[in-house]
Scaffold this motif. Structure first.
Motif, mmCIF file in Angstrom:
data_model
loop_
_atom_site.group_PDB
_atom_site.id
_atom_site.type_symbol
_atom_site.label_atom_id
_atom_site.label_comp_id
_atom_site.label_asym_id
_atom_site.label_seq_id
_atom_site.Cartn_x
_atom_site.Cartn_y
_atom_site.Cartn_z
ATOM 1 N N LEU A 164 -29.200 -7.332 -34.611
ATOM 2 C CA LEU A 164 -29.530 -5.907 -34.682
ATOM 3 C C LEU A 164 -28.543 -5.135 -35.549
ATOM 4 O O LEU A 164 -28.938 -4.255 -36.323
ATOM 5 N N THR A 165 -27.279 -5.458 -35.424
ATOM 6 C CA THR A 165 -26.262 -4.754 -36.209
ATOM 7 C C THR A 165 -26.430 -5.037 -37.694
ATOM 8 O O THR A 165 -26.320 -4.128 -38.524
ATOM 9 N N MET A 166 -26.706 -6.284 -38.050
ATOM 10 C CA MET A 166 -26.879 -6.621 -39.461
ATOM 11 C C MET A 166 -28.165 -6.013 -40.031
ATOM 12 O O MET A 166 -28.241 -5.723 -41.222
ATOM 13 N N ALA A 167 -29.182 -5.813 -39.190
ATOM 14 C CA ALA A 167 -30.444 -5.245 -39.665
ATOM 15 C C ALA A 167 -30.335 -3.742 -39.898
ATOM 16 O O ALA A 167 -31.086 -3.179 -40.696
ATOM 17 N N ALA A 168 -29.387 -3.097 -39.228
ATOM 18 C CA ALA A 168 -29.212 -1.651 -39.366
ATOM 19 C C ALA A 168 -28.342 -1.327 -40.578
ATOM 20 O O ALA A 168 -27.481 -2.110 -40.968
ATOM 21 N N GLU A 169 -28.586 -0.154 -41.128
ATOM 22 C CA GLU A 169 -27.759 0.339 -42.231
ATOM 23 C C GLU A 169 -26.371 0.668 -41.684
ATOM 24 O O GLU A 169 -26.250 1.318 -40.654
ATOM 25 N N PRO A 170 -25.300 0.231 -42.331
ATOM 26 C CA PRO A 170 -23.961 0.525 -41.803
ATOM 27 C C PRO A 170 -23.644 2.015 -41.847
ATOM 28 O O PRO A 170 -24.015 2.702 -42.792
ATOM 29 N N ASP A 171 -22.976 2.489 -40.812
ATOM 30 C CA ASP A 171 -22.551 3.879 -40.740
ATOM 31 C C ASP A 171 -21.163 3.984 -41.368
ATOM 32 O O ASP A 171 -20.155 3.712 -40.719
ATOM 33 N N LEU A 172 -21.129 4.389 -42.623
ATOM 34 C CA LEU A 172 -19.869 4.438 -43.354
ATOM 35 C C LEU A 172 -18.986 5.610 -42.942
ATOM 36 O O LEU A 172 -17.834 5.680 -43.333
ATOM 37 N N THR A 173 -19.523 6.521 -42.132
ATOM 38 C CA THR A 173 -18.707 7.646 -41.670
ATOM 39 C C THR A 173 -17.921 7.286 -40.417
ATOM 40 O O THR A 173 -16.969 7.972 -40.062
ATOM 41 N N ALA A 174 -18.316 6.219 -39.728
ATOM 42 C CA ALA A 174 -17.662 5.842 -38.478
ATOM 43 C C ALA A 174 -16.297 5.196 -38.721
ATOM 44 O O ALA A 174 -15.361 5.422 -37.962
ATOM 45 N N ILE A 176 -15.730 -1.914 -42.086
ATOM 46 C CA ILE A 176 -17.146 -2.241 -41.886
ATOM 47 C C ILE A 176 -17.501 -3.535 -42.607
ATOM 48 O O ILE A 176 -18.236 -4.370 -42.068
ATOM 49 N N ARG A 177 -16.967 -3.723 -43.800
ATOM 50 C CA ARG A 177 -17.236 -4.969 -44.528
ATOM 51 C C ARG A 177 -16.716 -6.173 -43.754
ATOM 52 O O ARG A 177 -17.380 -7.209 -43.682
ATOM 53 N N GLY A 178 -15.524 -6.050 -43.176
ATOM 54 C CA GLY A 178 -14.975 -7.140 -42.380
ATOM 55 C C GLY A 178 -15.785 -7.393 -41.129
ATOM 56 O O GLY A 178 -16.055 -8.539 -40.763
ATOM 57 N N TYR A 179 -16.180 -6.325 -40.457
ATOM 58 C CA TYR A 179 -16.976 -6.438 -39.234
ATOM 59 C C TYR A 179 -18.295 -7.143 -39.531
ATOM 60 O O TYR A 179 -18.691 -8.081 -38.844
ATOM 61 N N ARG A 180 -18.969 -6.690 -40.581
ATOM 62 C CA ARG A 180 -20.256 -7.285 -40.937
ATOM 63 C C ARG A 180 -20.099 -8.719 -41.464
ATOM 64 O O ARG A 180 -20.981 -9.549 -41.274
ATOM 65 N N ALA A 181 -18.986 -9.002 -42.112
ATOM 66 C CA ALA A 181 -18.740 -10.373 -42.575
ATOM 67 C C ALA A 181 -18.650 -11.326 -41.390
ATOM 68 O O ALA A 181 -19.177 -12.440 -41.432
ATOM 69 N N ALA A 182 -17.993 -10.888 -40.317
ATOM 70 C CA ALA A 182 -17.890 -11.727 -39.126
ATOM 71 C C ALA A 182 -19.256 -11.926 -38.482
ATOM 72 O O ALA A 182 -19.592 -13.037 -38.057
ATOM 73 N N LEU A 183 -20.051 -10.861 -38.428
ATOM 74 C CA LEU A 183 -21.395 -10.980 -37.849
ATOM 75 C C LEU A 183 -22.268 -11.910 -38.684
ATOM 76 O O LEU A 183 -22.994 -12.748 -38.141
ATOM 77 N N TYR A 184 -22.173 -11.777 -39.999
ATOM 78 C CA TYR A 184 -22.937 -12.653 -40.884
ATOM 79 C C TYR A 184 -22.524 -14.112 -40.673
ATOM 80 O O TYR A 184 -23.364 -15.000 -40.563
ATOM 81 N N GLY A 185 -21.231 -14.343 -40.628
ATOM 82 C CA GLY A 185 -20.743 -15.702 -40.409
ATOM 83 C C GLY A 185 -21.193 -16.255 -39.079
ATOM 84 O O GLY A 185 -21.553 -17.436 -38.970
ATOM 85 N N TYR A 186 -21.200 -15.412 -38.058
ATOM 86 C CA TYR A 186 -21.658 -15.858 -36.743
ATOM 87 C C TYR A 186 -23.132 -16.253 -36.795
ATOM 88 O O TYR A 186 -23.517 -17.311 -36.288
ATOM 89 N N LEU A 187 -23.944 -15.403 -37.409
ATOM 90 C CA LEU A 187 -25.374 -15.713 -37.483
ATOM 91 C C LEU A 187 -25.635 -16.927 -38.360
ATOM 92 O O LEU A 187 -26.527 -17.726 -38.070
ATOM 93 N N ARG A 188 -24.869 -17.069 -39.392
ATOM 94 C CA ARG A 188 -25.086 -18.171 -40.336
ATOM 95 C C ARG A 188 -24.556 -19.501 -39.813
ATOM 96 O O ARG A 188 -25.176 -20.537 -40.016
ATOM 97 N N HIS A 189 -23.410 -19.472 -39.136
ATOM 98 C CA HIS A 189 -22.756 -20.717 -38.750
ATOM 99 C C HIS A 189 -22.477 -20.846 -37.264
ATOM 100 O O HIS A 189 -22.288 -21.943 -36.775
ATOM 101 N N GLY A 190 -22.375 -19.740 -36.552
ATOM 102 C CA GLY A 190 -21.957 -19.774 -35.161
ATOM 103 C C GLY A 190 -23.014 -20.195 -34.166
ATOM 104 O O GLY A 190 -22.722 -20.505 -33.031
#
Length: 104
Positions: free
Chosen positions: A68-78, A84-98
């Motif tokens: 769900l987080t990867m499907a949503a547009e990142p909130d760059l104001t938060a 955010i790039r690091g956070y999403r990189a970890a999520l991507y890696g988890y979905l891809r390999h975890g």
């Protein structure tokens, strides 16, 4: 015999761990080490925070959260973009390999 055009970028990436050759399909070539807009400390903090959050959840929940987080547009104001790039990189890696782990 095919000749390589001289205006094409170099495909080899030299790191302290060895040389990696990029595939020509990875154009445009962007080396994160040369990304002056990236704050490496914030990127690492975002990456670590995402892994901590994923590890605190049962596997199906973690997968759902990451999807769900990867499907949503990142909130760059938060947060900072590097975080955010690091956070999403970890999520991507988890979905891809975890997901090859056994469910909890």
């Amino acid at each position: 015999m095919t000749t390589i055009e001289p205006d094409l970028p170099e495909l080899d990436i030299v790191t302290p761990y060895g040389v990696a050759t990029r595939l020509p399909t990875s154009f445009p070539l962007i080396d994160p080490e040369l990304d002056v807009a990236l704050d490496h400390d914030l990127f690492q903090q975002g990456f670590d925070d995402a892994l901590t959050r994923l590890e605190s959840m049962p596997t199906p929940w973690a997968h759902h959260f990451a999807t769900l987080t990867m499907a949503a547009e990142p909130d760059l104001t938060a947060h900072e973009p590097s975080y955010i790039r690091g956070y999403r990189a970890a999520l991507y890696g988890y979905l891809r390999h975890g997901n090859r782990q056994s469910p909890r």
